[in-house]
Design an enzyme around this catalytic site. Structure first.
Site, PDB file in Angstrom:
ATOM      1  N   HIS A  30       0.843  -1.195   0.000  1.00 41.53           N
ATOM      2  CA  HIS A  30       0.000   0.000   0.000  1.00 41.53           C
ATOM      3  C   HIS A  30       0.877   1.243   0.000  1.00 41.53           C
ATOM      4  O   HIS A  30       1.288   1.715   1.063  1.00 41.53           O
ATOM      5  CB  HIS A  30      -0.891  -0.011   1.242  1.00 41.53           C
ATOM      6  CG  HIS A  30      -1.742  -1.236   1.360  1.00 41.53           C
ATOM      7  ND1 HIS A  30      -1.243  -2.454   1.732  1.00 41.53           N
ATOM      8  CD2 HIS A  30      -3.073  -1.428   1.137  1.00 41.53           C
ATOM      9  CE1 HIS A  30      -2.231  -3.354   1.740  1.00 41.53           C
ATOM     10  NE2 HIS A  30      -3.346  -2.757   1.383  1.00 41.53           N
ATOM     11  N   GLY A 172     -10.855   4.408   7.318  1.00 45.97           N
ATOM     12  CA  GLY A 172     -11.297   3.086   7.734  1.00 45.97           C
ATOM     13  C   GLY A 172     -11.406   2.992   9.245  1.00 45.97           C
ATOM     14  O   GLY A 172     -12.402   2.514   9.792  1.00 45.97           O
ATOM     15  N   HIS A 277      -4.097   3.138  -3.318  1.00 48.46           N
ATOM     16  CA  HIS A 277      -4.194   2.576  -1.969  1.00 48.46           C
ATOM     17  C   HIS A 277      -3.471   1.245  -1.812  1.00 48.46           C
ATOM     18  O   HIS A 277      -2.553   1.136  -1.003  1.00 48.46           O
ATOM     19  CB  HIS A 277      -5.667   2.407  -1.583  1.00 48.46           C
ATOM     20  CG  HIS A 277      -5.865   1.599  -0.338  1.00 48.46           C
ATOM     21  ND1 HIS A 277      -5.609   2.113   0.912  1.00 48.46           N
ATOM     22  CD2 HIS A 277      -6.252   0.309  -0.140  1.00 48.46           C
ATOM     23  CE1 HIS A 277      -5.844   1.183   1.825  1.00 48.46           C
ATOM     24  NE2 HIS A 277      -6.226   0.083   1.210  1.00 48.46           N
ATOM     25  N   GLU A 433     -17.794  -3.730  24.447  1.00 46.93           N
ATOM     26  CA  GLU A 433     -16.959  -4.926  24.539  1.00 46.93           C
ATOM     27  C   GLU A 433     -15.758  -4.853  23.610  1.00 46.93           C
ATOM     28  O   GLU A 433     -14.642  -5.231  23.966  1.00 46.93           O
ATOM     29  CB  GLU A 433     -17.785  -6.180  24.214  1.00 46.93           C
ATOM     30  CG  GLU A 433     -18.940  -6.448  25.170  1.00 46.93           C
ATOM     31  CD  GLU A 433     -20.197  -5.667  24.803  1.00 46.93           C
ATOM     32  OE1 GLU A 433     -20.202  -4.952  23.776  1.00 46.93           O
ATOM     33  OE2 GLU A 433     -21.195  -5.772  25.545  1.00 46.93           O
ATOM     34  N   HIS A 482     -21.476 -16.504  32.700  1.00 45.76           N
ATOM     35  CA  HIS A 482     -22.750 -16.835  32.057  1.00 45.76           C
ATOM     36  C   HIS A 482     -22.455 -17.683  30.822  1.00 45.76           C
ATOM     37  O   HIS A 482     -22.798 -17.343  29.704  1.00 45.76           O
ATOM     38  CB  HIS A 482     -23.523 -15.555  31.719  1.00 45.76           C
ATOM     39  CG  HIS A 482     -23.942 -14.774  32.942  1.00 45.76           C
ATOM     40  ND1 HIS A 482     -23.037 -14.241  33.831  1.00 45.76           N
ATOM     41  CD2 HIS A 482     -25.166 -14.447  33.421  1.00 45.76           C
ATOM     42  CE1 HIS A 482     -23.677 -13.619  34.810  1.00 45.76           C
ATOM     43  NE2 HIS A 482     -24.965 -13.740  34.593  1.00 45.76           N
ATOM     44  N   HIS A 494     -28.544 -14.904  24.686  1.00 43.68           N
ATOM     45  CA  HIS A 494     -27.546 -14.728  25.734  1.00 43.68           C
ATOM     46  C   HIS A 494     -26.842 -16.038  26.126  1.00 43.68           C
ATOM     47  O   HIS A 494     -26.021 -16.035  27.032  1.00 43.68           O
ATOM     48  CB  HIS A 494     -28.193 -14.117  26.986  1.00 43.68           C
ATOM     49  CG  HIS A 494     -28.469 -12.643  26.843  1.00 43.68           C
ATOM     50  ND1 HIS A 494     -29.214 -12.132  25.805  1.00 43.68           N
ATOM     51  CD2 HIS A 494     -28.085 -11.575  27.590  1.00 43.68           C
ATOM     52  CE1 HIS A 494     -29.286 -10.812  25.933  1.00 43.68           C
ATOM     53  NE2 HIS A 494     -28.609 -10.456  26.998  1.00 43.68           N
TER      54      HIS A 494
END
Lengths: 688, 688
Positions: A30, A172, A277, A433, A482, A494
């Site tokens: 690139h 990006g 690019h 997260e 969990h 979940h």
């Protein structure tokens, strides 16, 4: 001689041409972003970056993150030109990190210049980048680490930690959600030591960013409470330097420098187009670009006289002085604050303090038991209080994941603006997260023992940074609770099914799913000493009986991944295997089988990864090859268990998504009952 | 009688108390958000929502998305009170979707009221929500689908498609990166038919949102080019209605309504606190809240006289009239535009048009071959031109994934503001993989055959929506190219290892990795007729030889997941298995073994999932149980292959991350050579 403007421009063009030539020789890569950003790279590194090329491990250095990792030649060229020294096994060597020959080996087998920058592969690379947005996330962790280290270890007259983290990012990065999450968090935390330089070139692979990305990025960042500066033309070095200065002057907020650039700057036809690019420019465009740069040399990889000297006299001399001053400061600090200095040295060397494990609890047998998330909550507190540079938190689930550090002085990591202190060890990541994973990588890159927690199902949201922990060999700790249909009422959205398989299938991760509280303690005892491997701890929501270890084998077998919990005399007819909440289920079946005179064995199997690391003799001792009768039980996808059951073995597992109901009903619905296990084992015992 | 204000308030409080009581009886769930948002639910559904409870499948209906899926009782209460009819197998029944008894069965085994709303499980639920941010992403797809359908099928005087998509979202949604990506895209696309109602309650699980989330959301959305309205108190119904009206009046931009709310509204102690979020209120708080609502009844699940009638006279009557008018319009449309009406009917019924597959190419044998991404590019164009409601695109990688539709009239999906048209079939998702997946789910929910493409490694960024495609049984097509170390120079950050395993381990997904161009054609022939299953197509960057099908078996075996490509006479001594780019490698080894008189078989193994669906007889015919000599070859994690090789079989796979280099060097480095395969096969042939 050349005057200051000439040599600066010559140096910039050297970065550009080395980058173009590197891509061209590799016939892959690139070139465009390197050509555009070379002036910014020059301005930052030569004049501002607190960095000593002779000591790339200097803890007080500024961090530079190339989040646009595809522009790796930009960084490699700069590493070469500034003369950064090589590092092998955390030791700085005399030899350079990269030679001109290394640049010529760009993207070749076993070269030091891979397609995207790789941490610990090439000295001078602060983090592995390429997957977009990750460098941005990492940088927030790096900046938080600086604040944490400063809050804990700086003393009056001893500003050991006072560095900036600079990031080159692109369109990006800006489109990726992970950078949005990370930017929102950095704004909340008021990280004045963080500066993102956004390469706004208006071009993406499919064409103009007008195809998909027409928001006002500057306004968005202001909404995040960032300070925003704009540079209209990055070829105006004074403007770049002024923007950097303005950014550093703002101490209570992170800064975004929006830089308007031209991708493939100088290339006669490809400049400002998508074709600059991701592919070599070709001879004609290279010749044209070099002409535009007034570059008289026709040989590729030409480094004009004076350029290496120029960097040596600039960043080289400045960095050497700064790092020497820092070392003197640290030596004085060590005399005045020996305990703190020793801690810092341990942090830099990824060592543990004496007695880190002295308070890890042992657990009495208890039929009612305790959820492994709860026992883990006790252990993490017992460990963290003796491991002062362990810090982390949850994606807004700490009351559920039980990861809050509750001992005196633990506190919350919060900015002064919100009445807090950066000395706090509990991080509130918010419902982010993906950023949490990426930030944990940044914290770990600074030597902190970072942990992030959430529900196992939401590991899906952060798979990319988990993988990068493994690729970078960072000992990040992921705590996922969990962990099965044991979630119960929250239902199939979940309830993890395939998540264990996907973590186990990823190279370089230690995934551990302990079966009771003592296995939880042993899991922590196993994962904390890891210096170069991330760990994933998989824990239950529901109570698990604490096994009677005077009757069953000691939980220290966790360290080997799988171990014989109970067995018969002589060769068993059937081996029952399980992890986590299913261990007690197979123990029940084992007891019944044994009572009926069927020769059975129970193998507790907390970790595929650790088991595969054991030698053949150990593995055969746990799973004797001549025992065909095998049953594996796990409330997760069966995928992967055939390795241990063999063709014809029985796997009691989830073959579908789960369902919303109290757990007891789910266990019956999906076949996780003592009867089913017992029946499968009886049948298997007949296979001889 | 009760006056209008009374009955409105009574209805709102009925939603609240049913929600509280449902959670209380289940002893599990999330009461607080339902209590807060009940007035908004009432104002929207009773007065505005274009929805006929008697016909929840009416294609012209407004879409309502509860992105805060944990507040499911809010939706269930409303479904019950408005009398939405049940739907089974895409047919509307006379009976109600939910009865009062169903509300009492909240979160119980096999109930119609699971913990989070599940699409196709409960009529009235437009999409499965719970994983935060996903409903937001889905809604952008739904709004895009409306624009697409309107652009293609509306005619003067026939505004068949003119609906809005409304979303209830919360702080969690706003923090998740996927919603940021989706919002940026919706702003670019100028989706005036999209309205997000943001429940800003300042509370998250760990406490005040001030712990982690202090950005200015309204300003951020303005930066995305959204229209923003604020409601200071959602209990002011007139203000809510006015905000909705203002939002609908803006036609060229999506709208965000920022609603300031109090979680657990009315609960004396828990209102405005985190403890109102995710657990039952308890008797005392319930009693207190009911008192605050001036609710005189003490029995739970009480529905006051007049409330059901009120909804019947409101949304019931309004919706019935609107849907009848729409049906009349559609009938007239069908007379005037029979072809278009037939297409629409097929879309609504998930049927394919005649001849959709007539142009799928056959490929001649060719040793040089073609990359499977390139052959797939030809096939997708051949299919899409005969399947007018197939649309999709890439996360800014279409030149690499070869997914651009290039036939005449395909065009780009772009807003008028950017000189485009919503009739375009190529979607530019931008560098937003996560939103792409979530948006594809939204497009599919409207009946469009949506596809999204990217590099296989970046499936990590969008695992959550892929899983939700499977859970919702939506036939979304995911096209992932650059599927192995075949990526070459881009290196380990871009080379998938565990991704195949994680997709294969996920229930309800058809993952296919074709071995040559004819297998690509057959893969498309297999996946397009799927009405209720997502497909993942895994494709190579590099050329794959096109096998000579006069010599080897026909590629139609792809439909069975694995098939015998070539074999010996009688029982083989060794079976060679491979998928994708490794098929030609095992064919070479097979030829060499056969030439040496070793009885070998080649099994092309494009899909574990499809193979597992076959009966035992077929599976045994492909992999005879008495043949122990087995070799599997795949440039991916070995994880999962043991199922077919058995203990002691050979797996030639990736045991680490990849590396940056031209492919040829990587094949040697990682052992994917004809010699290695041949040697392993020779050894395996001796196991009898």
């Amino acid at each position: 001689g050349t005057d200051a403007v000439d040599i600066a421009q010559l140096s910039i063009n050297t970065i550009r041409t080395l980058s173009m030539d590197g891509v061209e020789k590799a016939d892959s890569g690139h070139p465009g972003t390197a050509m555009a950003l070379a002036p910014v790279m020059y301005a930052l590194w030569q004049n501002d970056l607190k960095y000593d090329p002779a000591n790339p491990l200097w803890p007080g250095r500024d961090r530079f993150v190339l989040s646009v990792g595809h522009a790796s030649m930009l960084l490699y060229s700069t590493i070469y030109l500034t003369g950064i020294r090589d590092v092998v096994k955390d030791k700085v060597l005399e030899r350079p990190s990269l030679t001109l020959d290394d640049l010529k080996q760009f993207r070749q087998l076993n070269s030091k210049t891979p397609g995207h920058p790789e941490y610990r592969h090439t000295a001078g690379v602060e983090t592995t980048t390429g997957p977009l947005g990750q460098g941005c996330g990492n940088s927030v962790g790096m900046a938080m680490a600086e604040k944490y280290l400063a809050a804990h270890y700086n003393r009056p007259g001893f500003d050991l930690f006072d560095y900036h983290t600079y990031v080159f990012c692109g369109d990006g990065d800006m489109m990726e959600g992970v950078s949005s999450e990370a930017a929102s968090m950095a704004g909340h935390l008021g990280l004045g030591n963080l500066i993102w330089l956004y390469d706004s070139n208006q071009i993406s692979i499919e064409g103009s960013t007008d195809l998909a990305f027409t928001e006002n990025v500057a306004e968005r960042f202001r909404a995040y409470k960032w300070h925003v500066v704009t540079v209209d033309d990055v070829n105006d070095l004074a403007a770049v330097s002024k923007a950097l200065e303005e950014a550093r002057a703002v101490k209570d907020r992170p800064s975004l420098i929006v830089m308007h650039t031209v991708i493939g700057y100088g290339a006669p036809k490809k400049a400002g187009t998508a074709s600059a690019h991701g592919e070599p420019l070709g001879d004609e465009e290279i010749a044209g670009a070099k002409k535009a740069y007034h570059w008289p040399w026709t040989d590729p990889f030409h480094v004009p006289e004076g350029v290496l000297e120029h960097f040596r006299e600039g960043i080289g001399a400045r960095g050497a002085k700064a790092s020497a001053e820092w070392q003197a400061l640290f030596d004085a600090y060590a005399r005045e604050y020996p305990k703190e200095a020793a801690e810092l040295t341990a942090i830099f060397e990824r060592r543990l303090p004496e007695g880190w494990d002295k308070d890890i609890p042992k657990w009495e047998a208890d039929a009612k038991g305790v959820a492994s998330r709860a026992s883990s909550g006790k252990v993490i507190n017992a460990v963290a209080k003796n491991l002062p540079w362990m810090m982390g938190g949850s994606a807004d689930l700490s009351p559920s994941t039980k990861t809050n550090l509750t001992f005196e002085g633990a506190g919350s990591f919060q900015p002064p603006q919100w009445g807090g202190t950066y000395a706090g060890r509990n991080v509130h990541f918010g419902i982010r997260e993906h950023a949490m994973g990426s930030i944990c990588n940044g914290l770990a890159l600074a030597g902190l023992r970072a942990y992030g927690s959430g529900f196992l199902i939401f590991s899906d949201y952060m798979k990319a940074p988990i993988r990068l922990s493994a690729l970078m060999e960072l000992p990040v700790i992921y705590i996922f609770t969990h962990d099965s249909i044991g979630v119960g009422e929250d239902g199939p959205t979940h309830q993890p099914i395939e998540q264990l398989a996907q973590l186990r299938a990823t190279p370089g991760i230690m995934t551990i799913r302990p079966g009771d509280a003592n296995e939880v303690s042993e899991a922590w005892r196993t994962l904390i000493p890891q210096t170069h491997k991330p760990a994933v701890l998989v824990l239950s929501r529901q109570n698990l009986p604490t096994l009677d270890r005077s009757k069953y084998a000691c939980a220290s077998g966790v360290a080997k991944g799988a171990y014989v919990l109970a067995s018969c005399e002589g060769k068993p007819d059937v081996i029952l295997m399980a992890s986590g909440s299913e261990v007690s289920l197979v123990v029940d079946a084992y007891e019944k089988l044994t009572a009926e005179g069927i020769k059975a064995r129970v193998v507790s199997f907390p970790s595929f990864d650790l088991f595969e690391e054991q030698d053949q003799a150990y593995r055969d001792s746990v799973l004797p090859p001549d025992v065909k009768g095998r049953v594996a039980v796990e409330q997760a996808a069966a995928f992967g268990w055939d390795r241990y059951t063999g063709i014809g073995g029985a796997i009691i597992a989830m073959n579908s998504f789960g369902a919303s109901a109290p757990l007891k009903g789910l266990l019956t619905k999906f076949g996780f009952t003592p009867e089913k296990v017992y029946e499968a084992a009886r049948k298997q015992a007949e296979r001889k």
